[in-house]
Design a protein around this motif. Structure first.
Motif, mmCIF file in Angstrom:
data_model
loop_
_atom_site.group_PDB
_atom_site.id
_atom_site.type_symbol
_atom_site.label_atom_id
_atom_site.label_comp_id
_atom_site.label_asym_id
_atom_site.label_seq_id
_atom_site.Cartn_x
_atom_site.Cartn_y
_atom_site.Cartn_z
ATOM 1 N N ALA A 1 55.298 4.477 16.394
ATOM 2 C CA ALA A 1 56.171 3.560 15.656
ATOM 3 C C ALA A 1 55.477 2.937 14.456
ATOM 4 N N ASP A 2 54.182 2.593 14.596
ATOM 5 C CA ASP A 2 53.499 1.942 13.477
ATOM 6 C C ASP A 2 53.310 2.903 12.306
ATOM 7 N N ILE A 3 53.057 4.174 12.619
ATOM 8 C CA ILE A 3 52.908 5.172 11.554
ATOM 9 C C ILE A 3 54.257 5.428 10.885
ATOM 10 N N ALA A 4 55.322 5.505 11.694
ATOM 11 C CA ALA A 4 56.656 5.727 11.127
ATOM 12 C C ALA A 4 57.044 4.576 10.198
ATOM 13 N N LYS A 5 56.679 3.361 10.590
ATOM 14 C CA LYS A 5 57.000 2.199 9.751
ATOM 15 C C LYS A 5 56.252 2.269 8.424
ATOM 16 N N LYS A 6 54.966 2.603 8.485
ATOM 17 C CA LYS A 6 54.179 2.710 7.248
ATOM 18 C C LYS A 6 54.710 3.819 6.348
ATOM 19 N N ALA A 7 55.245 4.880 6.959
ATOM 20 C CA ALA A 7 55.771 6.005 6.175
ATOM 21 C C ALA A 7 57.167 5.727 5.626
ATOM 22 N N GLY A 8 57.749 4.593 6.001
ATOM 23 C CA GLY A 8 59.077 4.260 5.505
ATOM 24 C C GLY A 8 60.193 5.027 6.181
ATOM 25 N N ILE A 9 59.949 5.506 7.397
ATOM 26 C CA ILE A 9 60.980 6.237 8.139
ATOM 27 C C ILE A 9 61.941 5.226 8.767
ATOM 28 N N GLN A 10 63.202 5.301 8.372
ATOM 29 C CA GLN A 10 64.220 4.375 8.856
ATOM 30 C C GLN A 10 65.343 5.164 9.522
ATOM 31 N N THR A 11 65.925 4.577 10.571
ATOM 32 C CA THR A 11 67.004 5.247 11.300
ATOM 33 C C THR A 11 68.268 4.399 11.305
#
Length: 410
Positions: free
Chosen positions: A150-160
């Motif tokens: 989740a922390d990597i997805a947040k840094k990558a700007g991945i939004q759902t």
């Protein structure tokens, strides 16, 4: 590019991890012990070869000319088994959905009762009962899937977003220009004829109601009186200079540009689709907003079109009359039970997909699509209401999955 590389190495690491589902299995009886790793040997029909003692099951997802279906060939001591067995395959998909297939003999092979829907990504459990003996095989068969903390997805700007109902809007594209309404222009004349003694404004000056425009010396009284602006606005015309005679002609024009009007042309074949109150998406240089059809007017000079008037706020005065503008008028809104945002759609192999999210796992969902507009697309199959799917930066997940080299091999 700096985002994709860390995600890729995360993907590699997670592919090496042991599934909790598999790790939880603990069978005491050696004859019933489940195979925990994916089979690598292929049988004579091209399917995966499952072996235990003198029993073999060749299992294949067959999809040539038919919807994907399970076919199996079972042998005992090298001889085909055509009856007396109970074969079952259970697939556990991302999110917990379970698909179960029972098999019946079809003359040349055992056929599973159902379609193996895409994506072919699941945890597989095969159970064979034969003359009182039971065998299990179990492995992961994942494709189009990756895991991202989740922390990597947040840094990558991945939004759902959550998939659900939507309104597909059919629009009519029209063109026109920005204008000033006549009632927003004030023309200032001298109250009494006389000589202009002072002019206080120039073309383009922004002024407030009550500001001094000019002074006039009356011909009759020889007294000087002021001309002041009756409204807030911009000086768009100045017809007089100091020393000239002010008569009945307008001396100044003051235009209130805080509100402009988009006048869009609608032709006879389109007219029945347009009505007052419909939503309009306006686009021009400096304009990208939603508005409403305010008026429908006959065209000037009996031209063969109708003018659609749309109010446009211009509080900073940055927009100018005469600016060309396009307007997408929403002429129909279709409510659909399931839709996704267009920016979430990606191509994967020969599918159009979104990437579903369950916890830190992301997986392709091939979609059957219906109607679409510039924002939403109707989903007919492949996704369920309530599923979370990636909207922002889904290309990063696509890049991860493609780099993993996942194949569509059964």
């Amino acid at each position: 590019m700096q985002l994709i590389k860390p995600l890729y190495w995360i993907l590699v690491g997670t592919c090496l991890a042991v599934s909790p589902l598999l790790a939880a299995q603990d069978r005491d009886d050696a004859s019933n012990e489940a195979q925990q790793t994916a089979p690598e040997t292929k049988g004579p029909h091209g399917g995966l070869l499952l072996e235990r003692d003198s029993t073999t099951v060749e299992l294949q997802i067959f999809e040539q000319g038919v919807p994907p279906e399970y076919r199996a060939w079972v042998t005992k001591d090298g001889k085909p088994m055509t009856d007396g067995i109970d074969l079952n395959v259970q697939l556990t998909r991302l999110g917990g959905q379970e698909d179960t297939f029972d098999f019946a003999f079809q003359g040349d092979y055992w056929l599973g009762n159902g379609v193996v829907t895409e994506p072919h990504s699941f945890d597989v459990e095969v159970t064979l009962n034969q003359n009182g003996e039971q065998y299990h095989w179990q492995w992961e068969s994942h494709e189009g899937r990756t895991r991202i903390p989740a922390d990597i997805a947040k840094k990558a700007g991945i939004q759902t977003n959550e998939a659900g109902p939507g309104s597909i809007e059919r629009t009519l594209t029209t063109y026109g220009q920005l204008t000033i309404a006549p009632e927003q222009i004030a023309r200032v004349r001298a109250r009494f004829p006389g000589v202009i003694t002072k002019v206080n404004v120039r073309l383009g000056d922004r002024i407030a109601k009550g500001d001094l425009l000019a002074q006039v010396e009356s011909n009759e009284s020889l007294k000087i009186y002021d001309l002041r602006s009756p409204i807030d606005g911009v000086v768009t015309e100045r017809q007089i200079s100091v020393g000239e005679i002010a008569g009945e002609q307008p001396l100044f024009a003051i235009a209130n540009l805080a509100t402009l009007w988009a006048e869009l042309r609608v032709f006879p074949g389109q007219r029945t689709q347009v009505a007052v109150g419909q939503k309009v998406f306006l686009k021009a240089e400096g304009v990208d907003e939603q508005a409403t059809v305010n008026h429908l007017l006959p065209s000037p000079d009996n031209a063969p079109y109708t003018l659609v008037r749309v109010e446009v706020d211009n509080p900073d005065g940055t927009l100018s009359p005469g600016l060309l503008v396009a307007g997408d008028i929403v002429v129909e809104a279709l409510d659909v039970p399931l839709a996704v945002e267009n920016r979430a759609l990606q191509t994967f192999r020969d599918w159009t997909v979104v990437f579903a999210q369950v916890d830190d796992a992301y997986e392709i969902r091939p979609l059957e699509l219906g109607r679409s507009d510039g924002t939403l697309t109707e989903v007919l199959d492949g996704l369920q209401a309530g599923d979370r799917y990636v909207v922002d930066n889904s290309y990063l997940i696509k890049a991860d999955i493609e780099k993993s080299g996942a194949s569509h091999d059964h």
